[in-house]
Design a protein around this motif. Structure first.
Motif, PDB file in Angstrom:
ATOM      1  N   TYR A 105      -1.118   3.403  -1.730  1.00  0.00           N
ATOM      2  CA  TYR A 105      -1.184   4.296  -0.584  1.00  0.00           C
ATOM      3  C   TYR A 105      -0.857   5.733  -1.001  1.00  0.00           C
ATOM      4  O   TYR A 105       0.156   5.985  -1.653  1.00  0.00           O
ATOM      5  CB  TYR A 105      -0.191   3.809   0.470  1.00  0.00           C
ATOM      6  CG  TYR A 105      -0.127   4.634   1.726  1.00  0.00           C
ATOM      7  CD1 TYR A 105      -1.118   4.530   2.689  1.00  0.00           C
ATOM      8  CD2 TYR A 105       0.934   5.495   1.953  1.00  0.00           C
ATOM      9  CE1 TYR A 105      -1.056   5.275   3.856  1.00  0.00           C
ATOM     10  CE2 TYR A 105       1.006   6.241   3.121  1.00  0.00           C
ATOM     11  CZ  TYR A 105       0.008   6.128   4.065  1.00  0.00           C
ATOM     12  OH  TYR A 105       0.076   6.861   5.219  1.00  0.00           O
ATOM     13  N   LEU A 106      -1.740   6.668  -0.625  1.00  0.00           N
ATOM     14  CA  LEU A 106      -1.523   8.085  -0.906  1.00  0.00           C
ATOM     15  C   LEU A 106      -1.158   8.875   0.337  1.00  0.00           C
ATOM     16  O   LEU A 106      -0.549   9.933   0.245  1.00  0.00           O
ATOM     17  CB  LEU A 106      -2.781   8.702  -1.530  1.00  0.00           C
ATOM     18  CG  LEU A 106      -3.236   8.133  -2.858  1.00  0.00           C
ATOM     19  CD1 LEU A 106      -4.555   8.760  -3.283  1.00  0.00           C
ATOM     20  CD2 LEU A 106      -2.172   8.324  -3.926  1.00  0.00           C
ATOM     21  N   GLY A 107      -1.563   8.388   1.506  1.00  0.00           N
ATOM     22  CA  GLY A 107      -1.274   9.092   2.744  1.00  0.00           C
ATOM     23  C   GLY A 107      -2.346   8.832   3.777  1.00  0.00           C
ATOM     24  O   GLY A 107      -3.312   8.097   3.538  1.00  0.00           O
ATOM     25  N   THR A 160      -4.173  14.960  -5.663  1.00  0.00           N
ATOM     26  CA  THR A 160      -3.143  14.971  -6.701  1.00  0.00           C
ATOM     27  C   THR A 160      -1.868  14.236  -6.287  1.00  0.00           C
ATOM     28  O   THR A 160      -0.902  14.225  -7.046  1.00  0.00           O
ATOM     29  CB  THR A 160      -2.786  16.425  -7.072  1.00  0.00           C
ATOM     30  OG1 THR A 160      -2.305  17.097  -5.910  1.00  0.00           O
ATOM     31  CG2 THR A 160      -4.001  17.149  -7.641  1.00  0.00           C
ATOM     32  N   GLU A 161      -1.869  13.632  -5.119  1.00  0.00           N
ATOM     33  CA  GLU A 161      -0.674  12.930  -4.632  1.00  0.00           C
ATOM     34  C   GLU A 161      -0.348  11.717  -5.491  1.00  0.00           C
ATOM     35  O   GLU A 161      -1.242  11.038  -6.002  1.00  0.00           O
ATOM     36  CB  GLU A 161      -0.877  12.431  -3.192  1.00  0.00           C
ATOM     37  CG  GLU A 161      -0.752  13.491  -2.134  1.00  0.00           C
ATOM     38  CD  GLU A 161       0.673  13.981  -1.920  1.00  0.00           C
ATOM     39  OE1 GLU A 161       1.620  13.183  -1.946  1.00  0.00           O
ATOM     40  OE2 GLU A 161       0.816  15.189  -1.722  1.00  0.00           O
ATOM     41  N   LEU A 162       0.919  11.447  -5.617  1.00  0.00           N
ATOM     42  CA  LEU A 162       1.391  10.218  -6.238  1.00  0.00           C
ATOM     43  C   LEU A 162       1.485   9.155  -5.150  1.00  0.00           C
ATOM     44  O   LEU A 162       1.679   9.480  -3.974  1.00  0.00           O
ATOM     45  CB  LEU A 162       2.759  10.438  -6.879  1.00  0.00           C
ATOM     46  CG  LEU A 162       2.796  11.425  -8.048  1.00  0.00           C
ATOM     47  CD1 LEU A 162       4.225  11.643  -8.509  1.00  0.00           C
ATOM     48  CD2 LEU A 162       1.924  10.934  -9.192  1.00  0.00           C
ATOM     49  N   PRO A 163       1.374   7.884  -5.533  1.00  0.00           N
ATOM     50  CA  PRO A 163       1.515   6.828  -4.527  1.00  0.00           C
ATOM     51  C   PRO A 163       2.856   6.941  -3.796  1.00  0.00           C
ATOM     52  O   PRO A 163       3.847   7.391  -4.365  1.00  0.00           O
ATOM     53  CB  PRO A 163       1.444   5.542  -5.345  1.00  0.00           C
ATOM     54  CG  PRO A 163       0.688   5.919  -6.576  1.00  0.00           C
ATOM     55  CD  PRO A 163       1.073   7.346  -6.856  1.00  0.00           C
ATOM     56  N   GLN A 164       2.858   6.528  -2.550  1.00  0.00           N
ATOM     57  CA  GLN A 164       4.056   6.571  -1.738  1.00  0.00           C
ATOM     58  C   GLN A 164       4.172   5.299  -0.912  1.00  0.00           C
ATOM     59  O   GLN A 164       3.198   4.567  -0.770  1.00  0.00           O
ATOM     60  CB  GLN A 164       4.054   7.815  -0.857  1.00  0.00           C
ATOM     61  CG  GLN A 164       2.794   7.985  -0.016  1.00  0.00           C
ATOM     62  CD  GLN A 164       2.772   9.306   0.694  1.00  0.00           C
ATOM     63  OE1 GLN A 164       3.587   9.522   1.579  1.00  0.00           O
ATOM     64  NE2 GLN A 164       1.871  10.187   0.317  1.00  0.00           N
ATOM     65  N   PRO A 165       5.345   5.037  -0.372  1.00  0.00           N
ATOM     66  CA  PRO A 165       5.500   3.837   0.441  1.00  0.00           C
ATOM     67  C   PRO A 165       4.654   3.924   1.718  1.00  0.00           C
ATOM     68  O   PRO A 165       4.457   5.006   2.273  1.00  0.00           O
ATOM     69  CB  PRO A 165       6.981   3.818   0.803  1.00  0.00           C
ATOM     70  CG  PRO A 165       7.637   4.808  -0.090  1.00  0.00           C
ATOM     71  CD  PRO A 165       6.585   5.770  -0.541  1.00  0.00           C
ATOM     72  N   VAL A 166       4.178   2.781   2.142  1.00  0.00           N
ATOM     73  CA  VAL A 166       3.428   2.707   3.398  1.00  0.00           C
ATOM     74  C   VAL A 166       4.420   2.905   4.534  1.00  0.00           C
ATOM     75  O   VAL A 166       5.499   2.301   4.522  1.00  0.00           O
ATOM     76  CB  VAL A 166       2.724   1.335   3.520  1.00  0.00           C
ATOM     77  CG1 VAL A 166       2.057   1.189   4.875  1.00  0.00           C
ATOM     78  CG2 VAL A 166       1.708   1.167   2.402  1.00  0.00           C
ATOM     79  N   PRO A 167       4.099   3.758   5.517  1.00  0.00           N
ATOM     80  CA  PRO A 167       5.010   3.948   6.648  1.00  0.00           C
ATOM     81  C   PRO A 167       5.255   2.633   7.385  1.00  0.00           C
ATOM     82  O   PRO A 167       4.368   1.795   7.496  1.00  0.00           O
ATOM     83  CB  PRO A 167       4.265   4.927   7.557  1.00  0.00           C
ATOM     84  CG  PRO A 167       3.224   5.545   6.706  1.00  0.00           C
ATOM     85  CD  PRO A 167       2.901   4.562   5.637  1.00  0.00           C
TER      86      PRO A 167
END
Length: 148
Positions: free
Chosen positions: A109-111, A131-138
């Motif tokens: 997930y990137l956003g 260029t986003e790094l993966p992030q936790p899913v909301p």
């Protein structure tokens, strides 16, 4: 008597055909993970809803292909999902407001962009997401019995 479900079906099919002609991949619940994991470049997914009820879907299906093309053929991979897969995909990534775009790279997930935005806002978001790094899913939180 025409129901909302039957009146939306022809319009939804028209949007589906339009996106397929633009080169978008169609995602179903059983193909979503395979497509998402295989996306080396960011995958942008549009979970389609009822266009007869929310005309914003019509706007986004016109604007999105133009934005994706503006970034070039190797910048984003574009996909869409029709109901009921779209509801499951949106819920999986914590999307509460539609229309929305969900961004993944190699299944991570990137956003997301929720709600209809103006073109400049989409361009800024797409530039950032590349260029986003993966992030936790909301996490969706439901508050029952809350008082204000």
């Amino acid at each position: 008597m025409t129901t909302l479900r039957t009146s939306a079906a022809p319009m939804l099919e028209c949007l589906r055909e339009l996106l397929l002609k633009q080169g978008f991949l169609e995602q179903q619940n059983n193909t979503f993970d395979r497509i998402a994991v295989g996306a080396r470049t960011p995958l942008v997914t549009l979970p389609l809803g009822n266009p007869a009820r929310h005309s914003e879907f019509l706007d986004l299906t016109v604007v999105l292909p133009e934005i994706v093309r503006q970034f070039g053929p190797d910048s984003f991979r574009a996909a869409f999902a029709t109901p009921p897969a779209s509801a499951a995909i949106a819920n999986r990534f914590g999307v509460l407001r539609r229309p929305a775009l969900i961004f993944l790279r190699e299944g991570c997930y990137l956003g997301a962009i929720e709600g209809l935005r103006d073109r400049e806002d989409y361009l800024q978001c797409f530039t950032r997401i590349r260029t986003e790094l993966p992030q936790p899913v909301p996490i969706q939180l439901s508050v029952y019995g809350a008082r204000s």
